[in-house]
Design a protein around this motif. Structure first.
Motif, PDB file in Angstrom:
ATOM      1  N   ASP A  21      12.972 -34.367  -1.431  1.00 58.45           N
ATOM      2  CA  ASP A  21      11.916 -33.975  -0.502  1.00 58.45           C
ATOM      3  C   ASP A  21      12.183 -35.185   0.662  1.00 58.45           C
ATOM      4  OD1 ASP A  21      10.360 -32.932   1.317  1.00 58.45           O
ATOM      5  OD2 ASP A  21       8.422 -33.001   0.135  1.00 58.45           O
ATOM      6  N   VAL A  23       6.095 -40.610   5.871  1.00 54.54           N
ATOM      7  CA  VAL A  23       5.579 -39.689   4.654  1.00 54.54           C
ATOM      8  C   VAL A  23       6.877 -39.723   3.748  1.00 54.54           C
ATOM      9  CG1 VAL A  23       5.547 -37.209   3.847  1.00 54.54           C
ATOM     10  CG2 VAL A  23       4.321 -38.006   5.980  1.00 54.54           C
ATOM     11  N   GLU A  49       0.336 -37.420   5.935  1.00 49.76           N
ATOM     12  CA  GLU A  49       0.725 -35.774   6.185  1.00 49.76           C
ATOM     13  C   GLU A  49      -0.216 -35.069   7.253  1.00 49.76           C
ATOM     14  OE1 GLU A  49       3.410 -34.110   2.332  1.00 49.76           O
ATOM     15  OE2 GLU A  49       1.295 -33.864   2.455  1.00 49.76           O
ATOM     16  N   HIS A  99       4.305 -33.612   8.064  1.00 52.25           N
ATOM     17  CA  HIS A  99       5.129 -33.626   6.803  1.00 52.25           C
ATOM     18  C   HIS A  99       6.501 -34.320   7.220  1.00 52.25           C
ATOM     19  CE1 HIS A  99       6.712 -32.809   2.847  1.00 52.25           C
ATOM     20  NE2 HIS A  99       7.836 -32.402   3.453  1.00 52.25           N
TER      21      HIS A  99
END
Length: 546
Positions: A263, A237, A227, A232
């Protein structure tokens, strides 16, 4: 003449006889008075006495008729009482029959549950024995090649009823045939960096050893570094989030795992597009996670979306599409949607049969799953046909085309059933099948499952002799075959890599670098322990045969 008419007529006659009796008594009273008058006048009373005699006889006859009529009425009342009691008993019999039928159904359900529980207990006992043996072997297994690491990764995805899938291979771009090399993700130019692949292998090794206290901080540190260096919203990631999510899932931390996967899904959709294979892999991981938590309704749309993506990118006849169909079938099966499950398995089976080799294990596994669905739908004939196809194909692969002198195991079992029932006088000797698993080269775990399921089906059909033979062969061969496969894989790995396969991996504990090698443990020790275990198992089985 009906009984009611007889009773009515009897009552009318009774009334008439009663009136006639009263009339005779009145006449007799009148004659007695006349007789007294005649005696007073000293006249002859012979005529009066004769009439009195006749009246007395008539009165006696009337009295007898009255008594008989009373008896008939009493008998009629008694018959009516008996008829009412009979109706009550019939009603009670009907009620008892209904209760008996209900109790029989309850008993059948209870027996079925008991049988399933016994099978599960037997399976758990076998697995316990197997795990105890493998735990004793673990101290010799300090090194594993990259192929073993990748197999350990896929094993994290197959518990709780979900079949093997390609989530860690497909999403990270690893080739299943060359686990140590870097491959491109299907349909994209994205290539996993070597540093991330090495980290992935290290995490898998630590997870396989149960060292989560090392694996989790390692993933978190790598995630922080990625990150900071790439931001991000980067595919690397997302890949690291996915790896950490799988570690959390293996620990049972489903909430944390779901957050990480969501995510990762957002990042991959944003960077790679909503129709990328990596997005499908993440959706599949989320579906498996929800399935483990029993959220089948939430998992189903995710799995369907992953299926649509893979069909669009890979084509509708790709083996990965068949794998996704298998996962979707399992989710639907847990919701009782057996018609959808059947269609998914039929389509997956069609894909495997058209795109894979006839010996591919996925074909037999899918047939087994489809047969299980047929059993749940009481389609016993279709299930029986699939089980027999699996066993016949396995037999022909190892022993040649079937004929009267070369019959598959299911034919032998049915012959023994006919012999026991007296419909056949002779059959093939049992000892010719007793070592079937030892000479078989097919996927023995699938065959063991097929034998067990076909045995259960035979028992449901009342073929108890055939069922016992099937279950005995299944219990005998299943666990022994799994042990042989595991030991062969382990020893072949050490033979090819030597005694220091993982010398390149080091531990920094205490600030000192220490190589993770096999030290003084030799290949011969492991081979000796494995052969000792298998020989003791085979000896026990041979004693059981006798």
């Amino acid at each position: 003449m009906s009984p009611e008419a007889i009773v009515t007529g009897t009552k009318l006659v009774l009334q008439g006889l009663d009136a006639l009796r009263v009339e005779h008594h009145q006449i007799m009273t009148s004659l007695l008075a006349s007789m007294k008058t005649i005696q007073t006048e000293n006249a002859s009373t012979a005529m009066v006495e004769q009439k009195m005699t006749m009246l007395q006889k008539a009165t006696e006859t009337i009295e007898l008729a009255l008594e008989e009529a009373q008896v008939m009425l009493s008998f009629s009342n008694h018959l009516e009482y008996l008829e009412s009691e009979k109706q009550k008993l019939r009603a009670q019999v009907r009620r008892l029959c209904q209760e008996n039928s209900w109790l029989r159904d309850e008993l059948a359900n209870t027996q079925q549950k008991l049988q399933l529980s016994e099978q599960q207990c037997a399976t758990l006992d076998e697995q316990k024995t197997h795990f105890e043996f493998m735990s004793t072997m673990k101290k010799y297994d300090s090194s594993q090649n990259d192929n073993d690491n990748q197999n350990d990764a896929t094993s994290l995805n197959s518990d709780l009823g979900f079949t093997e899938e390609d989530e860690t291979q497909q999403q990270e771009g690893f080739s299943s045939s060359q686990p140590g090399s870097v491959a491109q993700a299907v349909g994209s130019g994205y290539e996993i960096p070597a540093r991330l692949r090495t980290l992935h292998n290290l995490v898998i090794q630590y997870v396989s050893q149960g060292r989560y206290e090392v694996a989790v901080p390692l993933c978190k540190q790598a995630l922080d570094d990625l990150e900071k260096s790439s931001g991000h919203d980067h595919p690397d990631v997302a890949t690291m989030l996915n790896i950490l999510a799988l570690v959390y899932r293996d620990q049972g931390k489903y909430k944390e795992s779901a957050n990480l996967l969501n995510d990762a899904l957002v990042i991959r959709e944003k960077i790679l597009g909503s129709d990328h294979p990596a997005v499908a892999a993440t959706l599949n991981n989320l579906a498996v996670l929800y399935g483990k938590r029993g959220k089948y309704k939430d998992a189903e749309p995710l799995c369907k979306r992953a299926l649509v993506i893979r069909e669009k990118v890979l084509g509708k006849d790709h083996p990965d599409v068949a794998k996704q169909l298998n996962n979707l079938a399992l989710l639907c099966q847990n919701q009782g949607k057996y018609e959808e499950v059947e269609q998914c398995y039929l389509r997956a089976l069609d894909i495997y049969e058209r795109t894979c080799e006839p010996e591919d294990s996925n074909i037999n596994k899918t047939k087994n799953n489809l047969a299980s669905v047929y059993l749940k739908q009481a389609k016993y004939k279709q299930a029986e046909v699939l089980y027999k196809e699996i066993l016949t194909k396995a037999h022909e692969k190892d022993f040649g085309k079937t004929d009267d002198n070369n019959k598959p195991i299911w034919m032998y079992c049915e012959e023994q059933e006919e012999i026991k029932q007296g419909r056949r006088k002779e059959g093939l000797a049992y000892h010719e099948y007793s070592t079937w698993f030892r000479s078989s080269t097919i996927d023995t775990s699938t065959i063991a499952t097929t034998l067990k399921n076909l045995g259960a089906l035979y028992r449901k059909q009342g073929k108890h002799e055939a069922a016992e033979i099937m279950e005995e062969l299944s219990n005998r061969g299943g666990q022994n075959a799994l042990d042989r496969m595991k030991i062969t894989k382990m020893t072949d790995s050490m033979r090819s890599d030597g005694s220091s396969t993982n010398d390149h991996l080091t531990s920094n504990k205490g600030g000192k670098s220490r190589p993770l090698s096999m030290d003084s443990i030799t290949f011969e020790k492991i081979r000796s322990a494995a052969e000792s275990y298998l020989s003791s198992s085979s000896t026990a089985l041979d004693c059981h045969d006798k």
